[in-house]
Design a protein around this motif. Structure first.
Motif, PDB file in Angstrom:
ATOM      1  N   ASP A 251     -10.692   8.577  18.619  1.00  0.00           N
ATOM      2  CA  ASP A 251     -10.839   7.348  17.908  1.00  0.00           C
ATOM      3  C   ASP A 251     -11.262   6.069  18.131  1.00  0.00           C
ATOM      4  N   SER A 252     -11.840   5.490  19.334  1.00  0.00           N
ATOM      5  CA  SER A 252     -12.430   4.823  20.017  1.00  0.00           C
ATOM      6  C   SER A 252     -14.059   5.053  19.694  1.00  0.00           C
TER       7      SER A 252
ATOM      8  N   ALA B 251     -14.831   5.880  16.621  1.00  0.00           N
ATOM      9  CA  ALA B 251     -14.951   6.714  14.987  1.00  0.00           C
ATOM     10  C   ALA B 251     -14.254   4.310  14.704  1.00  0.00           C
ATOM     11  N   ARG B 252     -13.333   3.368  15.636  1.00  0.00           N
ATOM     12  CA  ARG B 252     -13.337   2.302  15.594  1.00  0.00           C
ATOM     13  C   ARG B 252     -14.955   1.368  15.887  1.00  0.00           C
TER      14      ARG B 252
ATOM     15  N   GLY C  47     -16.635   1.509  12.937  1.00  0.00           N
ATOM     16  CA  GLY C  47     -15.673   0.767  11.315  1.00  0.00           C
ATOM     17  C   GLY C  47     -14.800   1.550  11.095  1.00  0.00           C
ATOM     18  N   ARG C  48     -14.560   3.024  11.441  1.00  0.00           N
ATOM     19  CA  ARG C  48     -13.320   3.509  10.541  1.00  0.00           C
ATOM     20  C   ARG C  48     -12.225   3.273  11.536  1.00  0.00           C
ATOM     21  N   GLU C  49     -10.991   3.463  10.876  1.00  0.00           N
ATOM     22  CA  GLU C  49      -9.823   3.512  11.241  1.00  0.00           C
ATOM     23  C   GLU C  49      -9.433   4.417  12.156  1.00  0.00           C
ATOM     24  N   ALA C  50      -9.758   5.382  11.986  1.00  0.00           N
ATOM     25  CA  ALA C  50      -9.476   7.024  13.078  1.00  0.00           C
ATOM     26  C   ALA C  50     -10.883   7.815  12.527  1.00  0.00           C
TER      27      ALA C  50
END
Length: 452
Positions: free
Chosen positions: A142-143, A145-146, A149-152
């Motif tokens: 997920d890091s 993705a963040r 610019g994505r939440e997850a």
């Protein structure tokens, strides 16, 4: 089961300090922290070619390991794949000092757009003379993705749906945009290429759209050799359609055989042949002139390893923060969006934190083979035969001596037993791995997808 072939060998590394066996960067003879210097990699490439390795398999992540303890503290202190540099940029330099060594590079489909990525891989295939493979990953952090610019990260199976579309786009570019014979190089007639044989591709997929010409002329392999490492049900279906090399994790040959059979059955169901994939299992090897010397070396290595760093790596792969657990607490996995094969194996084994730390004595959980060259060769034969695999991804321990020791002690022992080649074959990486042509066989989905 296909006929037994010589064992295939990839060196498994990463453009960082700590890769799989964590903590060994603190060993006084280890030079992993020289990863920033080009000669670190060109020296490695020469060593591997001396040992007739089939390829250097370069892992990569985009993101950081921030699950364990809810921070990057341990990842930063122990350099658990942090910092990590781009692996792609290493390949031209290593190719320039070798002639036969192949290179498999990891690139995440969730980060790179297929149109620009297609040109990058074609360029590498040109510069290496057809020695490039691509390890297809869909990401799990997920890091990462963040960071873009994505939440997850997207849900696990949908990441493979997106990757299917990604590959279909690439096949159109690599296989269909330029016909064979499009490039003329006719100076007298002032015709470099025949425009009638260069085609604009159109892709209208569920995730990707594009219209344009592939910017690179056809490279020796057109499509690079396709590697993949997913062992989940959805990952195996993806491999059955696309993969030529599959990297699996297995605790023992019995587990390896179970996964290998499942993969080959899936490949046949997808209309391919069981011998259309090469299956590699990850192992660590500590070797020496004698079994006693190898055991002494192992004890020395273990004294510098970090089982806790290995646990932080496991946390990232499973999506579970193990820091708060007691030593005898069972690791309860539950639903997760991370690496499903990791969580499934932990659940099946009813793994506790204490047992996991024991498994991580060398800083990583890959099966460990220790002994003289003869002992290691015998164990590798057992894995190949009982595990029904084709070869190994050999992880690093103390660098560079682990590679030099393997070439010095194990390679001759394998060759003496007829288990390993004594010279490289000719042609591209694909030709040497499969003994057929330089390009995708007609039965592979990529050889036909561009016509759709």
């Amino acid at each position: 089961m296909p006929a037994r072939r010589p064992i295939l060998l990839n060196a498994f590394a990463m453009n960082c300090v700590g890769h799989i066996n964590h903590g060994l960067w603190t060993h006084p003879r280890d030079r992993s922290d020289e990863y920033r210097h080009l000669d670190h990699w060109t020296d490695l490439a020469r060593t591997l070619e001396d040992g007739l390795f089939d390829a250097l398999f370069l892992a990569d992540i985009v993101g950081v390991y921030d699950i364990y303890g809810g921070s990057i503290d341990l990842a930063a202190r122990e350099s658990i794949q942090l910092p990590v540099n781009d692996p792609v940029l290493l390949l031209p330099a290593m190719a320039a000092v070798t002639r036969r060594l192949g290179f498999a590079v990891t690139v995440n489909t969730a980060i790179e757009h297929p149109y620009s990525f297609a040109r990058r891989l074609s360029t590498l295939d040109h510069l290496t003379g057809g020695r490039v493979g691509w390890n297809i990953v869909t990401g799990y952090l997920d890091s990462a993705a963040r960071a873009v610019g994505r939440e997850a990260m997207a849900e696990h199976d949908s990441r493979y749906d997106r990757a299917d579309d990604y590959l279909d786009f690439l096949y159109k570019l690599w296989e269909g945009s330029w016909e064979d014979g499009a490039v003329l190089r006719d100076k007298a007639a002032r015709r470099f290429a025949d425009p009638a044989r260069i085609h604009e591709i159109r892709h209208e997929g569920p995730y990707y759209r594009g219209q344009g010409y592939h910017l690179a002329e056809p490279s020796p392999q057109r499509t690079p050799v396709l590697f993949q490492a997913g062992s989940s049900g959805r990952g195996q279906r993806f491999a059955a359609r696309h993969a030529e090399g599959v990297f699996i994790n297995a605790r023992d040959p019995v587990a390896a055989a179970r996964t290998a059979r499942s993969l080959r059955e899936a490949v046949v169901a997808a209309g391919r042949r069981p011998e259309d994939i090469r299956i590699f299992v990850g192992v660590s090897v500590v070797t020496g002139a004698t079994d006693a010397e190898a055991q002494e070396k192992l004890a020395d290595y273990v004294a510098h390893a970090s089982p806790e760093a290995g646990m932080a790596h496991f946390s990232a792969g499973s999506g579970i923060d193990l820091a708060p657990l007691g030593l005898d607490d069972e690791i309860v996995t539950g639903p997760t969006n991370a690496i499903q094969s990791t969580t499934a194996a932990a659940q099946a084994a009813r793994l506790t934190k204490r047992r996991l730390l024991g498994d991580l004595a060398l800083g990583g959980r890959y099966p460990l083979i220790v002994g003289s060259g003869a002992t290691v060769a015998a164990e590798m034969r057992r894995w190949r035969d009982e595990g029904e695999i084709d070869g190994f991804n050999l992880t690093r321990t103390v660098v560079p001596e682990c590679w030099r020791d393997f070439v010095r002690f194990v390679v001759p022992a394998l060759q003496e037993r007829g288990l390993y080649k004594t010279a490289y074959g000719e042609g591209t990486l694909r030709r040497r791995l499969f003994g057929e042509g330089d390009r995708l066989p007609d039965r592979h989905a990529g050889a036909q997808a561009w016509r759709g």
